[in-house]
Structure formats: C-alpha cells, structure tokens
Design an enzyme around this catalytic site. Structure first.
Site, PDB file in Angstrom:
ATOM      1  N   GLY A  31      45.926  47.122  51.037  1.00  0.00           N
ATOM      2  CA  GLY A  31      46.123  47.912  49.829  1.00  0.00           C
ATOM      3  C   GLY A  31      45.682  49.350  50.006  1.00  0.00           C
ATOM      4  N   GLN A  83      57.454  43.221  42.665  1.00  0.00           N
ATOM      5  CA  GLN A  83      56.480  42.330  42.038  1.00  0.00           C
ATOM      6  C   GLN A  83      56.753  42.198  40.543  1.00  0.00           C
ATOM      7  OE1 GLN A  83      52.350  42.991  41.135  1.00  0.00           O
ATOM      8  NE2 GLN A  83      51.739  41.251  42.401  1.00  0.00           N
ATOM      9  N   TYR A 138      46.459  37.868  34.738  1.00  0.00           N
ATOM     10  CA  TYR A 138      47.604  38.191  33.885  1.00  0.00           C
ATOM     11  C   TYR A 138      48.227  36.900  33.321  1.00  0.00           C
ATOM     12  CZ  TYR A 138      46.649  42.790  35.689  1.00  0.00           C
ATOM     13  OH  TYR A 138      46.002  43.961  36.003  1.00  0.00           O
ATOM     14  N   ARG A 192      52.154  35.500  44.286  1.00  0.00           N
ATOM     15  CA  ARG A 192      50.792  35.971  44.566  1.00  0.00           C
ATOM     16  C   ARG A 192      49.801  35.206  43.703  1.00  0.00           C
ATOM     17  NH1 ARG A 192      47.686  41.790  44.403  1.00  0.00           N
ATOM     18  NH2 ARG A 192      46.978  41.704  46.552  1.00  0.00           N
TER      19      ARG A 192
HETATM   20  C1  8OZ Z   1      44.619  47.911  39.173  1.00  0.00           C
HETATM   21  C2  8OZ Z   1      44.882  48.663  38.048  1.00  0.00           C
HETATM   22  C3  8OZ Z   1      45.881  48.259  37.181  1.00  0.00           C
HETATM   23  C4  8OZ Z   1      46.599  47.110  37.446  1.00  0.00           C
HETATM   24  C5  8OZ Z   1      46.459  43.932  39.412  1.00  0.00           C
HETATM   25  C6  8OZ Z   1      48.416  45.088  38.675  1.00  0.00           C
HETATM   26  O1  8OZ Z   1      45.253  43.784  39.291  1.00  0.00           O
HETATM   27  C7  8OZ Z   1      47.111  45.135  38.862  1.00  0.00           C
HETATM   28  C8  8OZ Z   1      46.320  46.353  38.583  1.00  0.00           C
HETATM   29  C9  8OZ Z   1      45.329  46.768  39.434  1.00  0.00           C
HETATM   30  O2  8OZ Z   1      47.162  43.066  39.935  1.00  0.00           O
END
Ligand code: 8OZ
Length: 374
Positions: A328, A97, A185, A232
């Site tokens: 998950g 990922q 993000y 995703r």
């Molecule tokens: C939980 C804690 C830190 C990062 C995401 C990569 O939300 C994460 C993440 C999840 O996609």
C-alpha cells in the site's frame, strides 16, 4: 524458483509479477469521477503485477467518504475507462474494488441526507472523511447512526454489487473486480457478530452472518465470471470499530464456501489494517485458513497484505505462504516500486499529510528512478 518477479495467471487475470498495488483511498475524485490526475496516478503505477483500484462506491448509498470514486453514474464509468485504457496501454492489469461502506458513512454523504444502512442499528465509533463545501477543507468526522436494512432490501444490495461489477468490466474496461469484504464495511458488518444483532436469516449462526457476503460473491461471479473476481478479507482487523470474538471458525466456513466459486484470488489483510500484524486479543492461524480454502478445492491465487517489506515478501513467496503480496503505502510513494524492489534501489518515504484529498502533490509527483539508475 518462484520469486516476487515471476509471472502468474490468477483466473483470467495475467500478472507480470507477484507485486500488487493494494486498494488505497485517495479522495481525489469529486462527484465520484476519476479525472486527469487519477489517470496519471494509475498509469504511473502500471508496472505492478496487479493494480487494485481504490474502494469504489457501488451506489450513492454505498458512499462513505468525500470525493471517492463511484461506479453508478455514466461520467464515473467514463472516467474509469480513461484510467483502464491508460493502464492497459502501459502494459498493466487493473481490477476495481467494489465498495459499500454500510454504517461507516455520514448523512451528508447519503442520498437525501438519509441515515446510512447496516446489519443492525448500532453506531460505529469511528470517523469518516468529509469535505466542507463552503471552505473546501476536509477533515474526519464521527459516522452517523445507521438504520438496519430490512431483509426485503437485501436482494437489491446483492443486485447492486452485481450491476456495479458488470459496469466495471463491460463499460469501464477493468480486467476484473475485488469485492471489499474487509475493514468494517457493510459485508463485515453482517459477517462479524460485533455489528450484527439480527434475528433473521442474516444474523446469529455463522452461515447466517456469512450469507450476504456469499450471496454478493456468487452474484458478482455470475455477472463477470469467477475468474475475474477477487475478494478482500480481514479476519481480525479492528478497523472502523468492527469486532469478531471468534474469527477462526467463521473464516474456515467462508474459506470452504468461497472455494466453490472459482475466484481469481483471495486477498487477506493479516492483522490490524495499516497497523500491527498481530492483534493480541484475536489470535488467528492464517495457514489454517488458507489450508481450509485449498482443501475445499479453492484454486484462486492467495494474496497477502499488511506491513510487508521486501524481505518478508520474498520469504512469503518462496515459502509458499502466498502467491502475491500487496503493498500500500510503499506504492503511494514509489510509482516504480517493482523496479526498485528488483534493483534494490532505495524507496522514497511517504508523506501521510497528502494521503487523503488534495491535488497532484503527494499523488502524481513522487519521483521515479532515472533511466540507468537502479
Ligand atoms: C483509509 C481511509 C478511508 C478509507 C479501507 C477504504 O479501510 C478504506 C479506507 C482507508 O478499506
């Protein structure tokens, strides 16, 4: 009849069943390098139809959490090669990922203690995981104020995604990559209007907000092949303080554009990531989203995620709602989840206190069924 246990070809990926391990942040890779524990953890779970690695930073700037792995140093790639070799020896498939957190970071995790970057200089009201080096203790801290990326910097972001994809496949031995365009993000910070106030060609209209995501996806698909590329998406998640008031037309547009790229799969988080499957203020028609992709010629596997139990997953596959279901937390606690679902064995409960950071406990020590059991 197609079931959870039917094999599937998704682009160039060969899945022995329809049960994927969702990407799961575990914060056990100091310096961004997966070590022996990481090798054991992924090997234990290799009976998944597809393992999706935890979010892996494409660059130092893309780092937002302590001790998450990376793809930008040779030791990081060597560490991952040991993981992918172990998974392949155990008969599994694994994609990496590709992650750039954008504003969901802390200056202490950035090169030269710089401000994290985003679409606009808008701080996310969320927290990130940092480890105090002096005490060795980890904890969640508020994210730092970001600076807006200049348009002239965006080709470098696109290039960095593509280079990371190439390294993941060619050097680290992954079967493919998954672009992280979910959960608030960087790519969602451009996509969703709650975080994007730009007035240039990367803000405003739907095509402008979707532009960076699509440039990245095209570049990654060019680098490793669309047939080894997944993406995703999380149309309505409020994760990491992201918001889009009108997601349906935005994701319909994305569906039509992504359909042209010959992707291996599209991975959709339904609802609030890790939480409720419906977000009351943001209704969303997932069937219409998928239909938009198929109607535009998209042939990638349709993967769904978020709060699925066995009965829901079986129904999703049998009804054609999805081709693959990603689990998950159940995979954290059950390395042999596929065997347990097949045999109807009970599942181990997960321990939340060991999700992020730490060592073997809660990572590689969950029990598997004894031979003949289940
Ligand atoms: C939980 C804690 C830190 C990062 C995401 C990569 O939300 C994460 C993440 C999840 O996609």
């Amino acid at each position: 009849m197609t079931t959870l246990f039917s094999p599937l070809h998704a682009g160039a990926l060969r899945l022995s069943n329809r049960i994927a391990m969702a990407p799961l942040t575990r914060n056990r890779s100091p310096e961004g390098v997966p070590g022996d524990l990481g090798v054991a953890y992924y090997r234990q779970r290799a009976s998944a139809g597809l393992l999706i690695s935890e979010g892996t930073a494409i660059s130092h700037q893309g780092q937002g959490y302590a001790d998450v792995p990376g793809l930008y140093g040779s030791e990081q790639l060597d560490g991952w090669k040991r993981v992918t070799d172990a998974v392949h020896s155990a008969g599994g498939s694994i994609v990496c990922q590709l992650w750039h957190v954008g504003r969901v970071s802390h200056s202490s995790l950035q090169p030269g203690y710089a401000a994290p970057v985003s679409a606009s200089a808008l701080q996310a009201h969320t927290r990130t995981y940092v480890i105090d080096r002096a005490s060795g203790r980890g904890g969640f801290e508020p994210t730092s104020m970001p600076r807006a990326l200049d348009a002239a910097e965006l080709p470098e972001v696109v290039h960095t995604f593509a280079a990371a994809a190439r390294h993941a496949v060619q050097t680290a031995g992954f079967d493919g990559v998954e672009i992280h365009a979910a959960n608030g993000y960087l790519l969602e910070q451009f996509l969703k209007s709650g975080a994007n106030q730009r007035r240039d060609d990367y803000g405003g209209s739907i095509p402008h907000r979707a532009r960076l995501l699509l440039e990245v996806t095209r570049a990654v698909a060019d680098a490793v092949g669309g047939a080894r590329t997944g993406i995703r998406l999380s149309p309505v998640t409020p994760a990491n303080d992201i918001d889009e008031p009108d997601p349906q037309p935005l994701y319909a547009y994305l569906a039509r554009q992504l359909a042209r790229l010959g992707l291996a799969y599209v991975h959709v988080i339904e609802g609030a990531t890790g939480g409720p499957r419906e977000v009351e203020s943001r209704p969303f028609d997932y069937a219409a989203f998928k239909a938009a992709y198929r109607d535009a010629g998209g042939q990638g596997a349709w993967m769904v995620n978020n709060g699925y139990d066995q009965a829901m997953a079986e129904q999703a596959i049998a009804s054609g709602h999805a081709d693959v279901v990603a689990f998950g937390k159940a995979f954290i606690a059950n390395p042999d989840l596929v065997q347990r679902l097949r045999s109807g064995a009970a599942l181990n409960p997960w321990d939340k206190t060991t999700f992020y950071g730490g060592g073997a406990r809660g990572y590689t020590d969950y029990p598997v069924l004894a031979p003949g059991q289940g």
